[in-house]
Design an enzyme around this catalytic site. Sequence first.
Site, mmCIF file in Angstrom:
data_model
loop_
_atom_site.group_PDB
_atom_site.id
_atom_site.type_symbol
_atom_site.label_atom_id
_atom_site.label_comp_id
_atom_site.label_asym_id
_atom_site.label_seq_id
_atom_site.Cartn_x
_atom_site.Cartn_y
_atom_site.Cartn_z
ATOM 1 N N ASP A 1 0.853 -1.188 0.000
ATOM 2 C CA ASP A 1 0.000 0.000 0.000
ATOM 3 C C ASP A 1 0.891 1.241 0.000
ATOM 4 O O ASP A 1 2.107 1.146 0.127
ATOM 5 C CB ASP A 1 -0.967 -0.014 1.178
ATOM 6 C CG ASP A 1 -0.260 0.019 2.528
ATOM 7 O OD1 ASP A 1 0.965 0.226 2.565
ATOM 8 O OD2 ASP A 1 -0.921 -0.171 3.557
ATOM 9 N N ASP B 1 -8.178 -7.579 -0.015
ATOM 10 C CA ASP B 1 -7.337 -7.771 1.162
ATOM 11 C C ASP B 1 -8.120 -7.318 2.378
ATOM 12 O O ASP B 1 -9.030 -6.488 2.268
ATOM 13 C CB ASP B 1 -6.041 -6.963 1.058
ATOM 14 C CG ASP B 1 -6.248 -5.504 1.467
ATOM 15 O OD1 ASP B 1 -5.877 -5.143 2.595
ATOM 16 O OD2 ASP B 1 -6.808 -4.729 0.660
ATOM 17 N N CYS C 1 -13.460 -28.541 6.360
ATOM 18 C CA CYS C 1 -12.204 -27.813 6.139
ATOM 19 C C CYS C 1 -11.017 -28.765 6.150
ATOM 20 O O CYS C 1 -10.948 -29.701 6.965
ATOM 21 C CB CYS C 1 -12.037 -26.749 7.220
ATOM 22 S SG CYS C 1 -10.536 -25.762 7.048
ATOM 23 N N CYS D 1 -7.761 -27.607 6.499
ATOM 24 C CA CYS D 1 -6.585 -26.920 7.041
ATOM 25 C C CYS D 1 -5.948 -27.761 8.146
ATOM 26 O O CYS D 1 -6.545 -28.706 8.669
ATOM 27 C CB CYS D 1 -6.964 -25.533 7.566
ATOM 28 S SG CYS D 1 -7.710 -25.515 9.208
ATOM 29 N N CYS E 1 -7.986 -28.101 11.410
ATOM 30 C CA CYS E 1 -9.190 -28.938 11.364
ATOM 31 C C CYS E 1 -8.901 -30.402 11.028
ATOM 32 O O CYS E 1 -9.543 -31.303 11.548
ATOM 33 C CB CYS E 1 -10.166 -28.377 10.329
ATOM 34 S SG CYS E 1 -10.926 -26.816 10.813
ATOM 35 N N HIS F 1 -6.494 -21.492 10.304
ATOM 36 C CA HIS F 1 -7.841 -21.861 9.853
ATOM 37 C C HIS F 1 -8.518 -20.726 9.085
ATOM 38 O O HIS F 1 -9.060 -20.939 7.992
ATOM 39 C CB HIS F 1 -8.718 -22.257 11.034
ATOM 40 C CG HIS F 1 -10.150 -22.425 10.651
ATOM 41 N ND1 HIS F 1 -10.628 -23.547 9.999
ATOM 42 C CD2 HIS F 1 -11.209 -21.574 10.749
ATOM 43 C CE1 HIS F 1 -11.912 -23.388 9.733
ATOM 44 N NE2 HIS F 1 -12.292 -22.201 10.183
#
Length: 386
Positions: free
Chosen positions: A90, A270, A308, A310, A313, A350
């Site tokens: 940015d 974002d 999920c 990930c 999980c 997660h």
Amino acid sequence: MLQFDLLATDGHARRGRLTLNHGVVQTPIFMPVGTYGTVKGVTPRSLQEMGAQIILGNTFHLWMRPGLDVLAQFGGLHRFERWERPILTDSGGFQVWSLGEMRKISEEGVKFASPVNGDKLFLTPEVSMQIQTILDSDIVMQFDECTPYETKGHITTEAEARVSMELSLRWARRCQAEFARLANPNALFGIVQGGMFEHLRDESLAALVAMDFPGYAVGGVSVGEPKDEMLRIMAHTPHRLPAHKPRYLMGVGTPEDLVEGVAQGVDMFDCVMPTRNARNGHLFTRYGDLKIRNARHRSDQRPLDETCTCYACRGETAADGSVSGGFSRAYLHHLERCGEMLAPMLATIHNLHYYLNLMQEVRDALDAGRFAAFREQFRRDRAHGV
């Protein structure tokens, strides 16, 4: 270098491919925020494993610390933080806006006291371009004034929004000139401003398109305005930008915001929400949001989200394909109650995985020509409750 290929459309929704100096980004995409040269709570390797294609760096904060002398020794941000994929930085405009009374805006730039050590500093469009050139970010954002929704208790008027928008346009021209003077090999994006006024957004957009930036962003949302105001501007602006160039909606937002943003023609997003909320025990799942600190999770043996994949999980998958198993809600609740640092680490993994996987599902739906059906199913699932 920037090349954008539009691969498919469904209404205003778009499926694209963005080629940058440090790699290829499939869009629509969510970009994790790495303010100080790191996405809080996760390693670069974890980010790659969960499918992050591009991350953010913060020009203002990296200028403060570690400083340009250090970053120049490393040839930029990629080598410094060990991230070889694309980076967007940015301009510093939002951080300047957030300083409030600590800064003074003029035509030339912004004077302010460093929040780190109190040094008197002056950030201009030219300085922003110089900093971002040293950072060597693949996408450089123009220095702009982030038009506030409300100042000192009153909502920004149309006249005030116009003054701010026109200043950002003049700064855009200066950014473009300095970017060219520096022979920066990366890509500079212009930022559409104009507050909550559609006709000012249209004026800003038209002027920036005439400058022929490689890509465009919609700024000045998620700055304190009511949600319906943000959605109104999001519905009005992105699809009016050039179809052959990437479109970035800055600082947005919830999973619902991302899916609706895609529906309105946005390619890039974002937001600090997945990482910030993770550090406060707020988890996103396919079937709604979950607050892991609540007592009802004390003995719950289920993972955060049974759909999920990930690490939090599902655990790890071995070379033979076997899965070790993830962590229960009860365990994560226990970690939170004890203040263990593993709690926000697993929650961050997660939440970021959820956001990145959501964007993968969006891309798959666009590839298959079924985005409208996906959008409806997503709404039903999220309203289901966990």
